[in-house]
Design a protein around this motif. Structure first.
Motif, PDB file in Angstrom:
ATOM      1  N   GLY A 185       0.780  -1.223   0.000  1.00  9.84           N
ATOM      2  CA  GLY A 185       0.000   0.000   0.000  1.00  9.84           C
ATOM      3  C   GLY A 185       0.808   1.267   0.000  1.00  9.84           C
ATOM      4  N   ASP A 186       2.133   1.181  -0.003  1.00 10.31           N
ATOM      5  CA  ASP A 186       3.002   2.353  -0.067  1.00 10.31           C
ATOM      6  C   ASP A 186       3.618   2.372  -1.458  1.00 10.31           C
ATOM      7  OD1 ASP A 186       3.528   1.153   3.022  1.00 10.31           O
ATOM      8  OD2 ASP A 186       2.969   3.269   2.846  1.00 10.31           O
ATOM      9  N   VAL A 187       3.196   3.331  -2.260  1.00 16.10           N
ATOM     10  CA  VAL A 187       3.594   3.328  -3.667  1.00 16.10           C
ATOM     11  C   VAL A 187       3.860   4.736  -4.162  1.00 16.10           C
ATOM     12  CG1 VAL A 187       2.293   1.215  -4.212  1.00 16.10           C
ATOM     13  CG2 VAL A 187       1.192   3.452  -4.456  1.00 16.10           C
ATOM     14  N   GLU A 188       4.682   4.804  -5.197  1.00 15.90           N
ATOM     15  CA  GLU A 188       4.851   6.033  -5.959  1.00 15.90           C
ATOM     16  C   GLU A 188       3.976   5.924  -7.199  1.00 15.90           C
ATOM     17  OE1 GLU A 188       8.801   8.220  -7.219  1.00 15.90           O
ATOM     18  OE2 GLU A 188       8.247   6.722  -8.746  1.00 15.90           O
ATOM     19  N   VAL A 189       3.128   6.914  -7.406  1.00 17.26           N
ATOM     20  CA  VAL A 189       2.228   6.945  -8.554  1.00 17.26           C
ATOM     21  C   VAL A 189       2.640   8.102  -9.457  1.00 17.26           C
ATOM     22  CG1 VAL A 189      -0.135   7.363  -9.316  1.00 17.26           C
ATOM     23  CG2 VAL A 189       0.288   5.911  -7.322  1.00 17.26           C
ATOM     24  N   THR A 190       3.094   7.784 -10.650  1.00 18.28           N
ATOM     25  CA  THR A 190       3.439   8.804 -11.628  1.00 18.28           C
ATOM     26  C   THR A 190       2.369   8.809 -12.709  1.00 18.28           C
ATOM     27  OG1 THR A 190       5.803   8.510 -11.221  1.00 18.28           O
ATOM     28  CG2 THR A 190       5.165   9.619 -13.264  1.00 18.28           C
ATOM     29  N   LEU A 191       1.679   9.933 -12.845  1.00 16.52           N
ATOM     30  CA  LEU A 191       0.617  10.054 -13.838  1.00 16.52           C
ATOM     31  C   LEU A 191       1.113  10.870 -15.020  1.00 16.52           C
ATOM     32  CD1 LEU A 191      -2.397  10.765 -11.465  1.00 16.52           C
ATOM     33  CD2 LEU A 191      -1.744   8.584 -12.491  1.00 16.52           C
ATOM     34  N   SER A 192       0.758  10.449 -16.199  1.00 15.22           N
ATOM     35  CA  SER A 192       1.143  11.168 -17.406  1.00 15.22           C
ATOM     36  C   SER A 192       0.001  11.098 -18.410  1.00 15.22           C
ATOM     37  CB  SER A 192       2.426  10.589 -18.010  1.00 15.22           C
ATOM     38  OG  SER A 192       2.243   9.233 -18.368  1.00 15.22           O
ATOM     39  N   VAL A 193       0.006  12.030 -19.347  1.00 21.06           N
ATOM     40  CA  VAL A 193      -1.001  12.072 -20.405  1.00 21.06           C
ATOM     41  C   VAL A 193      -0.282  12.301 -21.722  1.00 21.06           C
ATOM     42  CG1 VAL A 193      -3.056  13.207 -21.309  1.00 21.06           C
ATOM     43  CG2 VAL A 193      -2.743  13.023 -18.832  1.00 21.06           C
ATOM     44  N   ASP A 194      -0.433  11.390 -22.645  1.00 17.16           N
ATOM     45  CA  ASP A 194       0.209  11.553 -23.945  1.00 17.16           C
ATOM     46  C   ASP A 194      -0.253  12.861 -24.593  1.00 17.16           C
ATOM     47  OD1 ASP A 194       1.039   9.012 -23.328  1.00 17.16           O
ATOM     48  OD2 ASP A 194       0.609   8.162 -25.305  1.00 17.16           O
ATOM     49  N   HIS A 195       0.702  13.677 -25.050  1.00 11.48           N
ATOM     50  CA  HIS A 195       0.436  14.969 -25.685  1.00 11.48           C
ATOM     51  C   HIS A 195      -0.269  15.945 -24.734  1.00 11.48           C
ATOM     52  CE1 HIS A 195       1.560  12.829 -29.310  1.00 11.48           C
ATOM     53  NE2 HIS A 195       0.550  11.989 -29.142  1.00 11.48           N
ATOM     54  N   GLY A 196      -0.165  15.704 -23.436  1.00  9.10           N
ATOM     55  CA  GLY A 196      -0.872  16.538 -22.472  1.00  9.10           C
ATOM     56  C   GLY A 196      -0.415  17.977 -22.453  1.00  9.10           C
ATOM     57  N   GLU A 197       0.875  18.201 -22.642  1.00  3.80           N
ATOM     58  CA  GLU A 197       1.360  19.587 -22.621  1.00  3.80           C
ATOM     59  C   GLU A 197       0.767  20.375 -23.783  1.00  3.80           C
ATOM     60  OE1 GLU A 197       5.493  22.078 -21.887  1.00  3.80           O
ATOM     61  OE2 GLU A 197       5.581  19.924 -22.292  1.00  3.80           O
ATOM     62  N   GLU A 198       0.660  19.729 -24.938  1.00  8.27           N
ATOM     63  CA  GLU A 198       0.059  20.396 -26.100  1.00  8.27           C
ATOM     64  C   GLU A 198      -1.429  20.658 -25.862  1.00  8.27           C
ATOM     65  OE1 GLU A 198      -0.868  19.407 -30.807  1.00  8.27           O
ATOM     66  OE2 GLU A 198       0.594  18.207 -29.700  1.00  8.27           O
ATOM     67  N   ILE A 199      -2.141  19.658 -25.328  1.00  7.05           N
ATOM     68  CA  ILE A 199      -3.575  19.821 -25.069  1.00  7.05           C
ATOM     69  C   ILE A 199      -3.812  20.926 -24.056  1.00  7.05           C
ATOM     70  CG2 ILE A 199      -5.648  18.670 -24.194  1.00  7.05           C
ATOM     71  CD1 ILE A 199      -4.404  16.010 -25.129  1.00  7.05           C
ATOM     72  N   ALA A 200      -2.929  21.041 -23.079  1.00  4.47           N
ATOM     73  CA  ALA A 200      -3.110  22.021 -22.003  1.00  4.47           C
ATOM     74  C   ALA A 200      -3.079  23.455 -22.501  1.00  4.47           C
ATOM     75  CB  ALA A 200      -2.042  21.818 -20.933  1.00  4.47           C
ATOM     76  N   ARG A 201      -2.510  23.682 -23.665  1.00  3.84           N
ATOM     77  CA  ARG A 201      -2.502  25.043 -24.201  1.00  3.84           C
ATOM     78  C   ARG A 201      -3.911  25.530 -24.522  1.00  3.84           C
ATOM     79  NH1 ARG A 201       1.841  22.981 -27.867  1.00  3.84           N
ATOM     80  NH2 ARG A 201       3.803  23.157 -26.691  1.00  3.84           N
ATOM     81  N   SER A 202      -4.849  24.585 -24.669  1.00  6.76           N
ATOM     82  CA  SER A 202      -6.241  24.947 -24.934  1.00  6.76           C
ATOM     83  C   SER A 202      -7.050  25.067 -23.654  1.00  6.76           C
ATOM     84  CB  SER A 202      -6.896  23.893 -25.847  1.00  6.76           C
ATOM     85  OG  SER A 202      -6.219  23.797 -27.076  1.00  6.76           O
ATOM     86  N   THR A 203      -6.390  25.007 -22.506  1.00  2.80           N
ATOM     87  CA  THR A 203      -7.065  25.106 -21.214  1.00  2.80           C
ATOM     88  C   THR A 203      -6.580  26.336 -20.470  1.00  2.80           C
ATOM     89  OG1 THR A 203      -5.454  23.889 -19.860  1.00  2.80           O
ATOM     90  CG2 THR A 203      -7.011  22.578 -21.160  1.00  2.80           C
ATOM     91  N   TRP A 204      -7.132  26.524 -19.287  1.00  2.37           N
ATOM     92  CA  TRP A 204      -6.709  27.637 -18.444  1.00  2.37           C
ATOM     93  C   TRP A 204      -5.421  27.347 -17.678  1.00  2.37           C
ATOM     94  CZ3 TRP A 204      -9.590  31.812 -15.610  1.00  2.37           C
ATOM     95  CH2 TRP A 204     -10.551  32.413 -16.433  1.00  2.37           C
ATOM     96  N   ASN A 205      -4.891  26.151 -17.770  1.00  2.34           N
ATOM     97  CA  ASN A 205      -3.763  25.785 -16.923  1.00  2.34           C
ATOM     98  C   ASN A 205      -2.583  26.742 -16.982  1.00  2.34           C
ATOM     99  OD1 ASN A 205      -5.203  23.634 -15.993  1.00  2.34           O
ATOM    100  ND2 ASN A 205      -3.646  22.098 -16.443  1.00  2.34           N
ATOM    101  N   PRO A 206      -2.113  27.141 -18.178  1.00  2.00           N
ATOM    102  CA  PRO A 206      -0.954  28.049 -18.187  1.00  2.00           C
ATOM    103  C   PRO A 206      -1.220  29.341 -17.432  1.00  2.00           C
ATOM    104  CG  PRO A 206      -1.266  27.065 -20.348  1.00  2.00           C
ATOM    105  CD  PRO A 206      -2.488  26.700 -19.541  1.00  2.00           C
TER     106      PRO A 206
END
Length: 405
Positions: A185-206
């Motif tokens: 139950g003790d784990v490192e979770v790394t989440l990623s999204v393919d092309h996520g940085e490019e998609i994020a340009r269309s969001t409010w995130n920046p």
């Protein structure tokens, strides 16, 4: 791939209770799954494979409202040190920029007592400004998805963990169930999204200071097709970020041109600019509860004439320019009967503005003042000074009001 398609009780909102669930049932739109739900499913599959040697496919999770959707795996990888699983997000009929994105989770075992540690992989953003529900420096995995992932990690550990290994520094081979003293139950979770940085340009995130990619979001795990909800939520988060940054003056803008006008007029920083689009009401209602000292509303003359007439949703499909209202304003500004009749029958709001400008009637200023007064009525006495700037399509200022509380 789910168990709620065609069911009116999506996300715990039944047709009989009204609200967004009733809207979904009425429209017949298909619900989808949040990035948080997809990430939870990917973590569950990867963690299970790390402890058992096998990926569940499809993988089933339990959402906060009790739904139990199943997700097919789109990617998987298992080594002696980690497991990775990927889920393609299905947003249903919602116009979501992340629809079709591949959400990946890589899980590694950690020493006993480490808990669940979140990391941002490629395509997942990192928080760099205060005002969001996460500390600066943290991966942009919102609180509800974090808790959902922790709950499923604990469930997998209880089901498959045997407990030894990681705390001694030895690697536990996949499939042995040898994770750590708490059964994996003790784990490192790394989440990623393919092309996520490019998609994020269309969001409010920046603009919100979430850099490097997308956020992992969701409160119920279910995406109810309601296109303005994400925008309104982004407006609220924008106010939060501006307040946390100590901004005392923010601007609600209907688009990029009005943003440029506000920056030129007031030199406001990026985190003080609210992309309100058509949702003037959302800005005003949130500032009513979370005030700042000054609000500038800036937008096209026609859109802001709708606010002046009392509309809080400025979308062309949900409100129209009232030329009769413009004619009454023109009359208050000194226009004669003939000009008022022309304004009332003008083809567009811009045409009405041009007619008045030629006659020396300040219709732009009158609309800006009326829009300011409507904004103040929505604010209901909140300590926010409001001024309004009306522009034409080229960004030229065609009307303005004085600030007033």
């Amino acid at each position: 791939m789910d168990d709620v398609n065609g069911v009116g009780d999506v996300g715990g909102m039944s047709e009989t209770k009204g609200g967004r669930g009733a809207q979904l049932k009425h429209t017949g739109l298909r619900p989808g799954w949040t990035t948080g739900a997809c990430a939870t499913a990917a973590v569950t599959a990867a963690h299970t494979a790390l402890l058992t040697g096998d990926f569940p496919d499809p993988v089933t999770i339990t959402l906060p409202k009790g739904h139990t959707p199943s997700f097919a795996l789109a990617a998987e990888e298992l080594t002696s040190t980690h497991a990775m699983a990927g889920i393609v997000k299905d947003a249903g009929d919602d116009p979501d920029v992340t629809h079709g994105a591949l959400v990946r989770a890589t899980v590694r075992l950690l020493p006993e007592g480490a808990g669940v540690v979140f990391r941002a992989g490629p395509g997942v953003g990192t928080v760099t400004r205060p005002g969001l529900p996460l500390p600066v420096g943290e991966p942009a995995v919102n609180p509800v998805p974090r808790q959902l992932i922790r709950d499923h990690v604990a469930l997998v550990a209880r089901t498959y963990g045997t407990g030894t290994g990681a705390e001694t520094g030895t690697e536990a081979p996949p499939g042995t169930g040898a994770g750590n003293g708490t059964g994996g139950g003790d784990v490192e979770v790394t989440l990623s999204v393919d092309h996520g940085e490019e998609i994020a340009r269309s969001t409010w995130n920046p603009r919100l200071g979430i850099l490097g990619g997308l956020s992992i979001l969701g409160t119920t795990g279910v995406v109810v097709p309601y296109s303005c909800s994400a925008w309104i939520d982004s407006i609220r988060r924008g106010v939060d970020v501006a307040r946390a940054a100590g901004r005392t003056h923010v601007a609600g803008c209907t688009g990029a041109t009005s943003e440029k006008t506000v920056v030129a007029e007031h030199r406001l920083p990026e985190d003080a600019l609210l992309d309100m689009g058509d949702f003037a009401g959302a800005v005003l209602k949130y500032l009513r509860r979370h005030p700042v000292e000054r609000l500038t509303l800036c937008g096209g003359f026609a859109k802001l004439s709708k606010l002046a007439a009392g509309h809080l949703d400025l979308h062309s499909g949900r409100s129209q320019v009232d030329k009769g209202f413009l004619a009454r304003l023109a009359h208050e500004g000194g226009a004669g009967e003939a000009l008022c009749a022309e304004v009332a029958h003008a083809n567009t709001g811009l045409a009405a503005l041009q007619l008045c400008a030629a006659a020396g009637v300040p219709l732009g200023d009158l609309v800006a003042a009326a829009a300011r007064d409507q904004a103040l009525s929505v604010l209901r006495g909140a300590p926010v000074a409001v001024d309004v700037i009306c522009i034409d399509r080229a960004g030229t200022v065609v009307g303005r009001s004085a600030p007033a509380v």
